[in-house]
Enzyme design. Structure first.
Site, PDB file in Angstrom:
ATOM      1  N   SER A 123      32.673 -37.692  -0.772  1.00 24.66           N
ATOM      2  CA  SER A 123      32.181 -36.890  -1.865  1.00 24.66           C
ATOM      3  C   SER A 123      32.417 -37.338  -3.200  1.00 24.66           C
ATOM      4  O   SER A 123      33.624 -38.056  -3.471  1.00 24.66           O
ATOM      5  CB  SER A 123      32.428 -35.292  -1.596  1.00 24.66           C
ATOM      6  OG  SER A 123      31.979 -34.812  -2.839  1.00 24.66           O
ATOM      7  N   GLU A 125      32.847 -35.568  -5.610  1.00 27.17           N
ATOM      8  CA  GLU A 125      33.909 -34.660  -6.155  1.00 27.17           C
ATOM      9  C   GLU A 125      35.146 -35.410  -6.084  1.00 27.17           C
ATOM     10  O   GLU A 125      36.305 -34.919  -6.754  1.00 27.17           O
ATOM     11  CB  GLU A 125      33.752 -33.370  -5.181  1.00 27.17           C
ATOM     12  CG  GLU A 125      32.720 -32.396  -5.425  1.00 27.17           C
ATOM     13  CD  GLU A 125      32.627 -31.841  -6.876  1.00 27.17           C
ATOM     14  OE1 GLU A 125      33.820 -31.619  -7.471  1.00 27.17           O
ATOM     15  OE2 GLU A 125      31.565 -31.408  -7.398  1.00 27.17           O
ATOM     16  N   TYR A 147      38.517 -28.872  -2.733  1.00 29.90           N
ATOM     17  CA  TYR A 147      37.715 -29.551  -1.794  1.00 29.90           C
ATOM     18  C   TYR A 147      37.916 -31.007  -2.147  1.00 29.90           C
ATOM     19  O   TYR A 147      37.750 -31.697  -1.205  1.00 29.90           O
ATOM     20  CB  TYR A 147      36.169 -28.891  -2.147  1.00 29.90           C
ATOM     21  CG  TYR A 147      35.193 -29.728  -1.425  1.00 29.90           C
ATOM     22  CD1 TYR A 147      34.694 -29.581  -0.304  1.00 29.90           C
ATOM     23  CD2 TYR A 147      34.346 -30.804  -2.343  1.00 29.90           C
ATOM     24  CE1 TYR A 147      33.731 -30.325   0.385  1.00 29.90           C
ATOM     25  CE2 TYR A 147      33.241 -31.377  -1.986  1.00 29.90           C
ATOM     26  CZ  TYR A 147      33.118 -31.216  -0.427  1.00 29.90           C
ATOM     27  OH  TYR A 147      32.015 -32.062  -0.058  1.00 29.90           O
TER      28      TYR A 147
END
Length: 321
Positions: A123, A125, A147
């Site tokens: 990801s 992120e 996360y």
């Protein structure tokens, strides 16, 4: 006939990937948790064409058993606790699924069927407080949420198994990708659903957090094509997948409301509850390696994506523009 195993098949990406692989002549096996309460809504139209088997990213034995039984050519790990805000309220569970779950499935492949090619859903992120813009494969990670931290673990354990056990294991570092099948808790779908509800007279306002946050948003249907391409290469490598364009939440709101013939400033309210504890200000992909080596490029524009989502939510509520 090639066989693919997909964890997270009931999610947005899993449903698009299952459609994509079926169209290419694959036999598709989807893994679902026996205790899961997720509906099969996104794959309802595929249930007579896919095989669904029970297994759990928290249970090593179940994953190993499924790998032994199915002997897949390709394994796509799309299952995770994937909602960033929830990762603050449930950081340990997020780690169990999104980090250690990757190790369990890699271990299952190593033990039961090491011939399988493995795709890990990494990801953007992971870049978090980005050390450079745009972000490419070599950009250092600086995650800003539990996360993002968990995804970094999943990414590096995939690299580790590739290098330690000579597995064909890759990570796709995917930037935000959306669709009408996006979960209602994600900001793009929250906005398009909010627009439809306001248009239908079911809501009077839409509460949002930081309108200045910038993201690189693409269409999920395009991104599953990139996943598949990564597993067709002669050598396993990781790739950044994104549009190479950045847009603010404000732009998203403007396009969505305008498409429904509404003035967003009349309906949008800023609510501090929806501002992240540690904000990720700008995520912007440099997908040039994927374009060069995979021949992959996005086909749906940002504005086209948002309009597609608004139209789907209006149709779901039986409202015309």
């Amino acid at each position: 006939m090639p066989r693919a195993l997909i964890t997270g098949i009931t999610g947005q990406d899993g449903s698009y990937l299952a459609e994509f692989l079926l169209a290419k002549g694959y036999e598709v096996v989807g893994v679902v948790r026996r205790t899961s309460h997720h509906s099969y809504e996104r794959i309802d139209h595929l249930l007579d064409r896919v095989t669904i088997l029970p297994a759990d990213l928290l249970d090593q034995h179940s994953l190993t058993t499924v790998l032994k039984e199915t002997e897949p050519d390709e394994v796509y790990n799309l299952a995770a606790q994937s909602y960033v805000p929830t990762s603050w309220s449930q950081p340990v569970l997020t780690g169990e699924f999104t980090a250690l779950g990757v190790t369990r499935i890699l271990e299952a492949i190593r033990l039961a069927w090491p011939k399988a090619r493995f795709y890990q859903a990494s990801s953007s992120e992971m870049f978090g407080r980005a050390m450079e813009t745009p972000q490419k494969e070599s950009t250092p990670f600086y995650p800003r949420s539990p996360y993002g931290v968990a995804k970094c673990y999943g990414h590096w354990i995939t690299v580790n198994y590739r290098e330690s056990y000579n597995l064909y294991a890759v990570s796709g570092i995917l930037f935000n990708h959306e669709s009408p099948r996006r979960g209602i808790e994600f900001v793009t779908r929250k906005v398009t659903d909010g627009v439809a509800r306001i248009k239908a007279g079911l809501a009077a306002e839409l509460r949002l957090g930081n309108l200045d946050a910038r993201r690189d948003w693409g269409f999920a249907g395009d991104y599953v094509d990139a996943m598949w391409r990564m597993l067709q290469q002669s050598e396993p490598e990781d790739y950044v997948i994104g549009t190479g364009e950045t847009h603010t939440v404000r732009e998203l709101v403007e396009i969505a409301f305008q498409h429904a013939g509404l003035d967003w400033e009349r309906y949008v309210k800023i609510d501090p509850r929806f501002v992240r504890p540690a904000e990720v200000d700008i995520l912007l992909a440099d997908p040039s390696k994927a374009a060069r080596e995979l021949g992959w490029r996005p086909t749906v524009t940002f504005a086209g994506l948002i309009r597609m989502m608004v139209d789907a939510d209006l149709a779901r509520l039986g409202v015309g523009r």
